[in-house]
Design an enzyme around this catalytic site. Structure first.
Site, PDB file in Angstrom:
ATOM      1  N   GLU A   1      -4.942  -6.720  12.883  1.00 38.58           N
ATOM      2  CA  GLU A   1      -3.599  -6.659  13.470  1.00 38.58           C
ATOM      3  C   GLU A   1      -3.195  -8.106  13.702  1.00 38.58           C
ATOM      4  O   GLU A   1      -3.694  -8.745  14.625  1.00 38.58           O
ATOM      5  CB  GLU A   1      -3.626  -5.904  14.813  1.00 38.58           C
TER       6      GLU A   1
ATOM      7  N   CYS B   1       3.108  -9.060  20.070  1.00 34.98           N
ATOM      8  CA  CYS B   1       3.081  -9.149  18.606  1.00 34.98           C
ATOM      9  C   CYS B   1       4.214  -8.342  17.997  1.00 34.98           C
ATOM     10  O   CYS B   1       4.628  -8.586  16.873  1.00 34.98           O
ATOM     11  CB  CYS B   1       1.754  -8.615  18.096  1.00 34.98           C
TER      12      CYS B   1
END
Ligand code: NAP
Length: 526
Positions: free
Chosen positions: A260, A299
């Site tokens: 990720e 994020c």
């Protein structure tokens, strides 16, 4: 009198252990005060992995999914009981406001509870089936089925600094339900919260020996000690992700790696959205929220703001008005709406990124200088003002699609028509999430289809859900988290789908009786 900050211990091989010296000092990003230190130097990481593989596997493998669901629920209960202490830690070590802290802490607890329920739903099974049996030949009694069995190694979870709680528990919840012991490594700069939470969970003795280990400090030789049975789930920057994925031992042993990474996420306003209309207002509200919550250190935060060219100034004015009114300061003050970045290194990186964006775009508000704030020393703190930039012409701009400012910064990108918008969005090279806002459902459907290949999740906001949706940047455990390309090409969460990474999927061919027996003792993934 100065006191020496606490040196955080790691929980490895079933006991708390301290590394040698200091690798990283954890700091309050408002005051600059030193809070704690971490070091993993000299710790036996190979022994810790062997212990988790042996003891953790032995304990977890014997349990059904439902029994492991109970363990995960018990972890959530321990965290709920101690929640009050965690908020103060998040404020001190991460510069979180109470809202920011809640997203991290309650997001972690909520994800644990969600997976505890999913585990219960899988019942007494010890394996999963992925589909129905298929006949392979003329003989009716010869069939095949896809079975999924928990892997035999340790799941190494390497986390980013921005979600010390959610990052830890969203990974651990899925891994433990799947029956795979966890060795979690929080990012050093904000390890205080993960350390406190794991300390409480271990002290409460709700998990079997070896099920949960914690490494505070640098990863050091960790990746070199992995075997083919182990897995790595990594969250962090694309640069570190490339080092993890490219590690010689990880390649040699074909260790599965889920990444990720970073992402230049987009929000798009429909061509016909009139200023002050429902879609316009929902869009402006969400962009401001995404830029300021956790000071933009998500994020999933919106970095690129796509607007019809003729609406650029109206959007810039509406956003700037709200951003300038956002009260920046010490999160311990009740009226503070946005705190600092987590470290001065992150502040310097954000200023560098803003300067790169500003080489192609006009600054609307904020900038690449520490803001002057009452009672705060700008030489010791890590504040960045909410910073909005605006492109006049998007056709030649590159930095806006390449530079992730991991802070409260976003750039308005004007587009011509739908096709132009879709191709500009795709220049981000693959993102975790995009959101689109409009009143025309046909437009929203077309846009979802058009930008889907470069995203892991899309939020489509029409006025019917404008005030009820969960937010562009909030990762719900029911939904996929991950994205193609630059975002790392990983997949996490997404309900039962998240269990796949922790299982070996295999085809079993045999008699229909054997296949029926396997099917009866397994739970269905669907
Ligand atoms: P980072 O510097 O890449 O660090 C991430 C983690 O990797 C930390 O735990 C770090 O440990 C560890 N690490 C560093 N070098 C390593 C190595 N050689 N081998 C193994 N592990 C290593 O990222 P960050 O600064 O913490 O986080 C910010 C970035 O993460 C942003 O780019 C953001 O977009 C991304 N992010 C992505 C997601 C997502 O879900 N996609 C979520 C959050 C953040 P130390 O701290 O001890 O160095």
């Amino acid at each position: 009198m100065t006191t020496t900050p606490e040196s955080l211990e790691s929980f490895l091989s079933g006991r708390w252990q301290r590394g040698e010296g200091i690798e990283t000092t954890l700091v309050d990003p408002v005051t600059g005060d030193e809070l704690a230190t971490v070091s993993a130097k000299g710790l036996d990481l190979q022994g810790a992995l062997e212990f988790a593989r042996r003891e953790g596997q032995r304990a977890l493998r014997g349990l059904s999914y439902a029994a492991r669901g109970k363990l995960v629920g018990a972890v959530a209960d321990v965290l709920v009981a101690n929640r009050a202490r965690y908020e103060a830690i998040a404020i001190a070590n991460s510069g979180n406001t109470k809202t920011d802290a809640a997203i991290d802490i309650d997001g972690g607890i909520g994800t644990l509870k969600y997976y505890a329920r999913l585990g219960a739903g899988l019942g007494d099974a010890h394996a999963l089936v992925d589909d129905k049996p298929a006949r392979l030949a003329k003989a009716e009694n010869y069939q095949a089925i896809h079975l999924m069995v928990p892997r035999r190694g340790v799941a190494v979870h390497i986390n980013a600094f921005n979600f010390p709680s959610w990052g830890l528990w969203e990974k651990a919840a899925v891994s433990l339900i799947a029956g795979v012991p966890v060795l979690a490594k929080p990012a050093s700069a904000t390890a205080l919260l993960a350390h406190a939470m794991v300390k409480d969970v271990i002290a409460a003795k709700v998990l079997p020996e070896g099920a949960l280990s914690l490494l505070c400090g640098n990863a050091g030789a960790l990746l070199g000690a992995l075997t083919a049975d182990d897995l790595v789930a990594f969250t962090g920057s694309a640069d570190t992700a490339a080092r993890v994925r490219g590690h010689a031992n990880v390649i040699a042993k074909s260790v599965p790696v889920n990444i990720e990474a970073d992402s230049i996420n987009a929000a798009l306003l429909a061509p016909d959205a009139a200023p002050a209309g429902a879609a316009f207002d929902a869009f402006v509200r969400e962009v401001v929220r995404e830029m300021t919550v956790k000071a933009g250190q998500k994020c999933t935060a919106i970095r690129r703001v796509f607007v019809p060219a003729q609406t650029t100034d109206a959007v810039a004015d509406a956003l700037a008005e709200k951003l300038k009114a956002t009260k920046l300061g010490d999160p311990r003050q009740a009226d503070t709406r946005m705190g600092p970045l987590v470290t001065r290194a992150q502040q310097a990186a954000a200023f560098d990124g803003i300067r790169r964006l500003a080489s192609e775009a006009t600054l609307v508000c904020g900038g690449a200088e520490p803001p002057t704030l009452d009672g705060i020393d700008r030489n010791r703190s890590a504040f960045v003002a909410p910073t909005l930039l605006k492109l006049d012409d998007a056709s030649e701009a590159k930095a806006v699609h390449e530079v992730e400012v991991f802070g409260p910064a976003a750039t308005i990108v004007p587009y011509g028509d739908e096709q132009d918008a879709a191709s500009l969005i795709a220049r981000g090279g693959g993102s975790l999430v995009a959101s689109v806002y409009g009143e025309d459902k046909d437009f929203l459907v077309r846009m979802v289809r058009e930008i889907a290949p470069s995203h892991g999740r899309i939020l489509a906001v029409d006025p019917a859900i404008a005030t009820v949706h969960t937010g562009h940047g909030i990762v719900m455990p029911q939904c996929n988290h991950g994205g193609p390309g630059r975002a790392g090409a990983g997949e996490e969460l997404g309900g039962l789908h998240g269990l796949r990474f922790y299982h070996q999927r295999l085809a079993v061919q045999g008699s229909s009786d054997l296949i029926a027996g396997l099917q009866a003792s397994a739970a269905s993934l669907h």
